[in-house]
Design a protein around this motif. Structure first.
Motif, PDB file in Angstrom:
ATOM      1  N   LYS A  85      66.211 -24.305 -43.306  1.00  0.00           N
ATOM      2  CA  LYS A  85      67.546 -23.751 -43.070  1.00  0.00           C
ATOM      3  C   LYS A  85      67.866 -23.714 -41.579  1.00  0.00           C
ATOM      4  N   THR A  86      66.943 -23.125 -40.826  1.00  0.00           N
ATOM      5  CA  THR A  86      67.157 -23.060 -39.386  1.00  0.00           C
ATOM      6  C   THR A  86      67.265 -24.471 -38.816  1.00  0.00           C
ATOM      7  N   THR A  87      66.416 -25.344 -39.310  1.00  0.00           N
ATOM      8  CA  THR A  87      66.446 -26.729 -38.843  1.00  0.00           C
ATOM      9  C   THR A  87      67.823 -27.353 -39.105  1.00  0.00           C
ATOM     10  N   PHE A 143      70.981 -17.376 -32.616  1.00  0.00           N
ATOM     11  CA  PHE A 143      69.597 -17.701 -32.949  1.00  0.00           C
ATOM     12  C   PHE A 143      68.967 -16.673 -33.888  1.00  0.00           C
ATOM     13  N   GLN A 144      67.915 -17.134 -34.590  1.00  0.00           N
ATOM     14  CA  GLN A 144      67.212 -16.236 -35.509  1.00  0.00           C
ATOM     15  C   GLN A 144      66.540 -15.100 -34.737  1.00  0.00           C
ATOM     16  N   ASN A 145      65.910 -15.443 -33.621  1.00  0.00           N
ATOM     17  CA  ASN A 145      65.258 -14.426 -32.799  1.00  0.00           C
ATOM     18  C   ASN A 145      66.166 -14.117 -31.605  1.00  0.00           C
ATOM     19  N   LEU A 197      75.420 -18.104 -38.100  1.00  0.00           N
ATOM     20  CA  LEU A 197      74.574 -16.928 -37.915  1.00  0.00           C
ATOM     21  C   LEU A 197      73.242 -17.177 -38.615  1.00  0.00           C
ATOM     22  N   ASP A 198      72.142 -17.095 -37.850  1.00  0.00           N
ATOM     23  CA  ASP A 198      70.823 -17.309 -38.456  1.00  0.00           C
ATOM     24  C   ASP A 198      70.191 -15.938 -38.739  1.00  0.00           C
ATOM     25  N   GLU A 199      70.167 -15.561 -39.995  1.00  0.00           N
ATOM     26  CA  GLU A 199      69.619 -14.279 -40.436  1.00  0.00           C
ATOM     27  C   GLU A 199      70.138 -13.098 -39.622  1.00  0.00           C
ATOM     28  N   PRO A 200      71.444 -12.869 -39.689  1.00  0.00           N
ATOM     29  CA  PRO A 200      72.017 -11.791 -38.881  1.00  0.00           C
ATOM     30  C   PRO A 200      71.612 -10.394 -39.344  1.00  0.00           C
TER      31      PRO A 200
HETATM   32 MG   LIG Z   1      64.704 -19.773 -40.165  1.00  0.00          MG
END
Ligand SMILES: [Mg+2]
Ligand SMILES: Nc1ncnc2c1ncn2[C@@H]1O[C@H](COP(=O)(O)OP(=O)(O)OP(=O)(O)O)[C@@H](O)[C@H]1O
Ligand SMILES: Nc1ncnc2c1ncn2[C@@H]1O[C@H](COP(=O)(O)OP(=O)(O)OP(=O)(O)O)[C@@H](O)[C@H]1O
Ligand SMILES: [Mg+2]
Lengths: 560, 200, 257
Positions: A341-343, A382-384, A459-462
């Motif tokens: 997903k992030t990719t 970003f996720q982080n 939004l990556d895992e907000p």
């Molecule tokens: Mg991810």
């Protein structure tokens, strides 16, 4: 004597004025499973760190009261000794890695080596925990090259392997796919059955309700209650405390399904408890009308993905032959850890370059443009959050984007102030972003992208680390921006949040799209959900168990 | 003053040292990518000295050169372990004396660090490479001094001064900016008064 | 993640030789010529190093290292050949420049020394995995804290490179141009320094906490995942090196007499 005794525990961090913990007082018996609930900044993580002795030995500050673990006083025992009794899994898994080991296997063994456990025993335990957390295939990978969820699994495994008597977990499932978090709860429950004491902080109230013996409710450092889940979640003042009860309880409250015990009115908190009160529920409910057949919105295509292929390591493909068309409806991508997903969103943003295939943004091939040229159109969080903070004042941080896009300082300031207001951080504008908590840093990251006023917001895992209020704020951002005609694309592991705020849902597994469509449709495709290690939203499961016909995604759908 | 050399050898310090060594490496990389006539390879050592005190600063410096020397085969770096140690200690002492609070103090610290480096490096240069430093500008001066008949030691000294003092000046200005921007959460980890106040 | 270590994964005698034996070789190669004082001892050790490197199948990896130190060697030759204070006898002319014998001889000695040290280190560096070295050091009684420090350096630098890439990604996501001509890329480097350094420092805080809860400060004796003792072969090798050092001392004494 109880295994853990906390008496009038107080703590204040250095250079701060308010007490982070203020008069905590409770006891835990051996083998109990205790949950800790509370809004952001309630002091949950601080309490966890007090169990491990980090508060106050490492952070210093001011400390009062007593925390006894198996007769030893936590504040006076060296951490190295205490860690054999108490294992702590951190809130942010990216921070738990030792940073000296090249492989996942050695990373998990690190703590055991330090404690001088015999070699055969180390090998045995590491193997066991690799299996337990389903990370066997990554054993020789570098721990820093894993996806968010995989890292979290390594972090949990590395603590479980040390086999402490007490395991403290600080939001250990925030980045795990739904089945993954269910597994972690099951593993932990099994440990509790063998006599290990569990203390867990969680924002997933449904899980706390069904697994915990007791819940400690915190608010602004103070202990509000310490009681059974049923009693805690039946309180009338939860909203003021910033805690949302489990979906089941919300539904029962709305439908007035409850039982009386003594003088108290108690609402069910788990599916099982609800089934026992089945006769109090109305016989039928309408629910949402099923939309048959997809109504594509024509002419609004934002991204067009054609035969996309990508890999990090030549022999491990991450995305294979992906075809996808994204339009302006708010869209959620869900799927198991490591699904890619992030990719995928990094490819959309142009941060990664496809090995084959094309991505068109508004009919233009993005491979022709640099990321910076796309920045004004596509925003990505970003996720982080720590990956994207690079100024030492929140205001400056949020202004970076608009300034880079060529706005004047005044305009940038205005945009930044608006964005900060949207995420509710106006007061923090002058702070150092790193002095803020994880939940706030995540919001700063979101604000800094929202301020750029882009057509697309990814939004990556907000929802990581956000409490009930934080989720509402996020939901509102999604709605507001969609209404303004922007395209919001989010990666999420929180199915209830997806069901409530997103129209279109895409299920991903192993770099492929398994299912794609309106939430009402996708969340009833059980096979795809199972394959992608997902679950239905809680309301959906609930209505199936109660035997209602129709589509139900959120508690609102259950109106009579 | 008895706090000048006080050091806590806890996990925080053992983590700080590798980070500082990494920062040194980055600085060096920046300098070489941007083709700057500076080393910039002691940013981390200075930060180590400021946060952890002179002893940690010294360890950072020495470990830096030893580790690179032994692992990248760069024996030239290895020789200057002593210099790095000196810089770390000097900056650590200046920071403990409260000189890194203000910009003027940072400049003074830079001079002290630069001179320390010169004093230690010059004999090393003489022993190992007959006086040169490997920096083009500095070596040009050395060549000039030798051509005009100055003593080797003096030439080498001038060579070092020309290279080290400006380098340390830039380094400490960067360090100063970075230290000012660090969050309190981090700096409080390295504060000296480690008493836990009682709330009972 | 790319490693900064120069270790080449080959299965040769040299790779299998215990790291301590290889370190002992460095000691011998560096000290013997200094003690012995004669130029031919440099030659001897250069030859031994080359043989070792060839037997280790890594001779090709050495050339870039030599090339790297060439600039400094050339400067030394230029400066001393031209300007050394002892210079008296002109050896040859190169255009308007006169090179002197004394200076060149002096430069040759320094150059040989540099080359010798370089090759001796190369035998060690190219054939020893840092993680194994640290493990062996710890097994020999070295403090695990220092061991951690060393192995962590090897992890932290690639990590910082990773952070740098991530921050660069974050910056270009927010509209800063980092792609294109060399000038654009070089300019994009400057705003990177401060965030990369700060974030690495901030990470140290979390890392320290992580270590504490994993028993880093524990007084128990650490367990090693793999046992590695000095084998007979390693001891013979070390004995040989000790003989070489002793030999150089004898030579020095003899030449004195
Ligand atoms: Mg991810
Ligand atoms: N290292 C620190 N230094 C100073 N203050 C801190 C530090 N860590 C936390 N705090 C403050 O202590 C309070 C409690 O924080 P804590 O992290 O325990 O909350 P939490 O309940 O875990 O919140 P969240 O749900 O966001 O994780 C907050 O006001 C926070 O700002
Ligand atoms: N830098 C990297 N190098 C090598 N492999 C990587 C790298 N980053 C990710 N991967 C691998 O690629 C796969 C997909 O990763 P990705 O981060 O896209 O997953 P994800 O769907 O976002 O998962 P999560 O929900 O856990 O964040 C994973 O198997 C991961 O291990
Ligand atoms: Mg917390």
């Amino acid at each position: 004597m109880a295994l853990i005794e906390v008496t009038n525990l107080k703590y204040r961090y250095p250079h701060t004025e308010n007490l982070a913990l203020d008069g905590i007082d409770f006891k835990v018996e051996k083998g109990q499973f205790i949950g800790i609930a509370g809004e952001n900044k309630a002091g949950k993580s601080t309490l966890c760190q007090a169990f491990a002795g980090l508060v106050p030995t490492m952070f210093r500050g001011a400390y009062g009261g007593k925390l006894l673990i198996d007769g030893a006083e936590a504040a006076k025992t060296p951490i190295a000794e205490l860690c054999q009794k108490v294992g702590l899994v951190f809130q942010n898994p990216f921070n738990q890695l030792s940073g000296a080991k090249d492989t996942v296997f050695e990373e998990i063994a690190f703590g055991l080596q330090n404690l001088g456990i015999p070699r055969e025993e180390i090998f045995k335990r590491v193997e066991e925990n690799l299996k337990l957390l389903d990370i066997e295939e990554y054993r020789d990978r570098n721990p820093f090259d894993l996806s968010g969820g995989q890292t979290q699994r390594v972090a949990i495994a590395s603590i479980l392997a040390m086999e402490p008597q007490v395991i403290v977990l600080d939001e250990p499932t925030s980045q795990l796919d739904p089945q993954g978090s269910e597994e972690v709860f099951r593993v932990v429950e099994k440990l509790a059955k063998t006599g290990i004491t569990i203390i867990m902080v969680e924002q997933k109230m449904e899980k706390l309700a069904s697994y915990c013996d007791k819940i400690l409710l915190l608010h602004k450092g103070k202990q509000i209650a310490y009681d059974t889940p049923e009693r805690i979640f039946s309180r009338d003042d939860l909203e003021e405390l910033g805690v949302k009860p489990p979906v089941y309880t919300q539904v029962c409250r709305a439908l007035e399904v409850s039982r009386i015990e003594g003088e108290d009115r108690l609402y069910p908190v788990t599916l099982a408890q609800m089934e026992r009160l089945r006769d109090q529920f109305p016989p039928t409910l309408t629910g949402r009308t099923f939309v048959n057949g997809e109504q594509e919105i024509d002419g609004q295509e934002v991204f067009q993905i054609q035969d996309l292929k990508f890999h990090y390591l030549p022999d491990i493909p991450v995305i294979e032959h992906l075809d996808l068309c994204l339009d302006a409806r708010p869209t959620a991508i869900i799927g198991q850890n490591g699904a890619g997903k992030t990719t995928l969103v990094k490819l959309l943003k142009g941060l990664l370059k496809p090995n084959a295939g094309n991505i068109f943004f508004e009919d233009e091939d993005i491979s022709q443009k640099t990321v910076a040229q796309l920045a004004g159109k596509v925003g990505y969080v970003f996720q982080n959050p720590d990956d994207q903070i690079f100024k030492n004042r929140v205001m400056e941080e949020v202004m970076v984007g608009p300034l880079n896009l060529g706005k004047s300082r005044e305009e940038a300031q205005k945009l930044a102030a608006d964005a900060l207001e949207m995420v509710g951080l106006t007061d923090a504008a002058e702070e150092n972003p790193y002095d803020l908590d994880l939940s706030e840093r995540k919001m700063v990251a979101i604000a800094s992208v929202v301020a750029m006023d882009t057509k697309v917001l990814i939004l990556d895992e907000p929802t990581i680390a956000q409490d009930a209020n934080g989720r509402v704020v996020l939901g509102r951002i999604v709605q507001t921006l969609s209404k303004k005609g922007k395209f919001v694309l989010a990666i999420l592991h929180d199915m209830d949040f997806v069901a409530e705020y997103f129209e279109r849902v895409i299920i991903m597994a192993h770099g492929k799209v398994l299912s794609d469509g309106l939430g009402e449709k996708v969340f009833y495709e059980k096979e795809s959900l199972l394959k992608a290690r997902l679950e239905q939203p809680h309301t959906t499961r609930l209505c199936e168990r109660l035997g209602y016909e129709g589509a139900f995604l959120t508690a609102e759908d259950m109106k009579v | 003053m008895k706090n000048l050399f006080k050091t806590k050898l806890n996990a925080a310090c053992f983590v700080l040292i590798p980070a500082c060594i990494g920062i040194n490496y980055l600085g060096k990389l920046f300098a070489s990518v941007l083709k700057l006539p500076l080393w910039l390879d002691s940013i981390g050592t200075c930060i180590g000295g400021i946060l952890g005190g002179p002893i940690i600063g010294g360890i950072c410096g020495a470990a830096n050169n030893l580790i690179y020397g032994f692992t990248t085969g760069d024996s030239i770096t290895l020789v200057y372990a002593l210099t790095s140690l000196g810089i770390g200690v000097a900056v650590g002492i200046m920071a403990r004396l409260g000189r890194m609070e203000k910009l003027s103090g940072a400049i003074l610290t830079a001079c002290v660090a630069g001179l320390t480096a010169v004093v230690i490096s010059t004999p090393l240069n003489l022993i190992f490479w007959g006086g040169t430093t490997g920096n083009i500008w500095g070596d040009a001066v050395f060549a000039w001094s030798q051509a005009s008949g100055l003593p080797v030691a003096l030439g080498s000294f001038l060579d070092e001064v020309l290279v080290d003092v400006p380098d340390k000046l830039i380094t400490l200005l960067i360090v100063y900016a970075i230290i000012k921007g660090l969050p309190k959460k981090l700096t409080s980890l390295y504060e000296l008064d480690d008493e836990v106040a009682s709330l009972d | 993640m790319k490693s900064i270590s120069l270790y080449v994964d080959k299965d040769t005698c040299l790779t299998r030789l215990h790291p301590f034996a290889k370190m002992f070789y460095i000691l011998a190669a560096v000290s013997a010529p200094l003690i012995g004082g004669a130029l031919w001892i440099y030659g001897l050790f250069l030859a031994i190093s080359l043989c070792l490197l060839i037997s280790g199948k890594i001779i090709r990896k050495v050339f870039p290292l030599i090339a790297f130190s060439f600039t400094i060697i050339i400067t030394i030759f230029l400066i001393h050949g031209l300007f050394n204070q002892e210079n008296q006898k002109v050896l040859f002319h190169l255009g308007p420049l006169a090179f002197y014998e004394e200076g060149l001889l002096y430069a040759a000695r320094i150059g040989l020394n540099i080359l010798n040290m370089l090759l001796a280190f190369a035998t060690f560096v190219l054939t020893t995995k840092p993680a194994d070295l640290v493990d062996d050091l710890e097994q020999a009684g070295f403090s695990p804290r220092f061991g951690y420090m060393i192995s962590s350096v090897f992890q932290i630098i690639p990590q910082m490179m990773g952070t740098m890439n991530t921050i660069m990604d974050a910056q270009r996501s927010r509209g800063m141009e980092t792609e294109g001509s060399l000038f654009v890329r070089a300019k994009a480097f400057i705003p990177l320094i401060s965030p990369v350094v700060s974030s690495s420092l901030i990470n140290t805080r979390e890392r320290a906490i992580a270590l504490e809860v994993r028993g880093f400060d524990s007084k128990n004796k650490k367990t090693f995942l793999r046992e590695h003792k000095l084998a007979g072969k390693d001891k013979t090798f070390m004995l040989l090196m000790a003989l070489l050092i002793a030999g150089s001392i004898v030579w020095r004494v003899l030449t004195w007499l």
